[in-house]
Design a protein around this motif. Structure first.
Motif, short mmCIF file in Angstrom:
data_model
loop_
_atom_site.label_atom_id
_atom_site.label_comp_id
_atom_site.label_asym_id
_atom_site.label_seq_id
_atom_site.Cartn_x
_atom_site.Cartn_y
_atom_site.Cartn_z
N SER A 1 25.26 40.05 2.80
CA SER A 1 25.19 40.80 4.28
C SER A 1 23.58 41.42 4.30
N HIS A 2 22.72 41.69 2.61
CA HIS A 2 22.19 42.80 2.66
C HIS A 2 20.58 41.53 3.11
N ALA A 3 20.81 40.34 3.04
CA ALA A 3 20.22 39.39 3.31
C ALA A 3 19.96 39.03 4.70
N PHE A 4 21.77 38.54 5.15
CA PHE A 4 21.75 38.26 7.00
C PHE A 4 21.70 39.48 7.92
N ALA A 5 21.29 40.76 7.50
CA ALA A 5 20.95 41.91 8.65
C ALA A 5 19.39 42.08 8.69
N PHE A 6 19.04 41.88 7.13
CA PHE A 6 17.62 41.34 7.36
C PHE A 6 17.12 40.19 8.83
N TYR A 7 17.29 39.14 8.01
CA TYR A 7 16.53 37.87 8.35
C TYR A 7 17.50 37.53 9.70
N ASN A 8 18.46 37.91 9.99
CA ASN A 8 19.43 38.57 11.03
C ASN A 8 20.13 39.50 11.77
N ALA A 9 19.50 39.89 12.37
CA ALA A 9 19.55 41.22 12.61
C ALA A 9 20.22 41.00 13.56
N GLY A 10 20.34 40.66 15.03
CA GLY A 10 21.16 40.14 16.24
C GLY A 10 22.17 39.89 15.51
N GLY A 11 22.67 39.14 14.80
CA GLY A 11 23.68 37.35 14.76
C GLY A 11 24.60 38.61 13.56
N PHE A 12 24.18 39.28 12.64
CA PHE A 12 24.26 40.85 11.89
C PHE A 12 25.40 41.45 13.16
N LEU A 13 24.88 41.69 13.81
CA LEU A 13 25.11 43.01 15.05
C LEU A 13 26.19 42.49 15.86
N LEU A 14 26.29 41.65 16.33
CA LEU A 14 27.12 40.75 17.36
C LEU A 14 28.50 40.31 15.81
N THR A 15 27.90 39.41 15.12
CA THR A 15 29.45 39.62 14.11
C THR A 15 30.05 41.15 14.07
N LEU A 16 29.61 41.72 13.50
CA LEU A 16 30.46 42.90 13.21
C LEU A 16 30.91 43.67 14.43
N SER A 17 30.28 43.42 15.75
CA SER A 17 31.13 43.66 16.89
C SER A 17 32.19 43.10 17.15
N LYS A 18 32.28 41.68 16.87
CA LYS A 18 33.66 40.67 16.67
C LYS A 18 34.47 41.65 15.52
N MET A 19 34.07 42.17 14.78
CA MET A 19 35.43 42.79 13.60
C MET A 19 35.79 43.99 14.27
N GLY A 20 35.13 44.04 15.38
CA GLY A 20 35.55 45.57 15.33
C GLY A 20 34.52 46.71 15.36
N GLY B 1 30.90 48.46 16.37
CA GLY B 1 30.01 48.63 17.10
C GLY B 1 29.10 49.90 16.70
N LYS B 2 27.93 49.75 17.49
CA LYS B 2 26.90 50.55 17.01
C LYS B 2 26.27 50.51 15.76
N LYS C 1 30.72 54.02 0.17
CA LYS C 1 30.40 54.42 1.10
C LYS C 1 30.75 53.47 2.69
N LYS C 2 31.46 55.08 3.27
CA LYS C 2 31.64 54.37 4.34
C LYS C 2 31.32 54.27 5.14
N PHE C 3 31.22 53.53 6.20
CA PHE C 3 30.15 53.47 7.67
C PHE C 3 31.88 53.71 8.43
N GLN C 4 31.78 54.26 9.83
CA GLN C 4 33.04 54.32 10.28
C GLN C 4 33.91 53.71 9.86
N GLY C 5 34.39 55.05 9.26
CA GLY C 5 35.79 55.17 8.38
C GLY C 5 35.85 54.05 7.56
N ILE C 6 35.42 52.53 7.56
CA ILE C 6 35.66 51.23 6.98
C ILE C 6 34.57 51.28 5.36
N PRO C 7 35.12 51.18 3.85
CA PRO C 7 34.33 51.06 2.82
C PRO C 7 33.43 50.09 3.05
#
Length: 134
Positions: A71-90, A92-93, A114-120
């Motif tokens: 997840s760290h590597a995905f966010a680092f090397y492909n920020a757009g794909g990371f945000l899109l994938t999280l968006s598809k998981m519901g 956002g932001k 640690k939680k992000f938007q209520g999800i561990p």
């Protein structure tokens, strides 16, 4: 020598304020650099196994650690794909989460609860890792 402050205490400009929970996390973990090889399940699992062996960690599984590394590597090397994938998981932001994952791979002997938007976060990592190529 005792020092007494009567006024406002001014911290250095490079100082970062963190709460007790975050300090425990920083003190107990390790930080690693990125590698493109961590963008695959095989690469992330290899790195996780190496970290577990080197540090004698037993409170996190190889799979869960690999999911966090990926997840760290995905966010680092492909920020757009990371945000899109999280968006598809519901989720956002997710720019704040993106920023927290792109400052080095910081891991510890235990799940990232640690939680992000209520999800561990470890649950988010597992969902991302399922999408990783072999």
């Amino acid at each position: 020598m005792e020092m007494i402050y009567d006024g406002v205490l001014v911290m250095p400009s490079s100082c970062t304020i963190m709460d007790e929970e975050e300090m425990i996390y920083v003190e107990g973990g390790k930080k690693y650099g990125y590698s493109i090889s961590y963008l695959t399940r095989t690469g992330a699992m290899w790195k996780a196994a190496k970290i577990l062996k080197e540090n004698g960690w037993t409170k996190i599984s190889c799979y869960d650690l690999a999911a966090e590394i990926y997840s760290h590597a995905f966010a680092f090397y492909n920020a757009g794909g990371f945000l899109l994938t999280l968006s598809k998981m519901g989720i956002g932001k997710a720019n704040d989460m993106l920023k927290s994952l792109t400052n080095g791979i910081d891991v510890e002997n235990g799940l990232d609860t640690k939680k992000f938007q209520g999800i561990p976060r470890y649950k988010i990592f597992k969902n991302l890792f399922v999408t990783a190529p072999c």
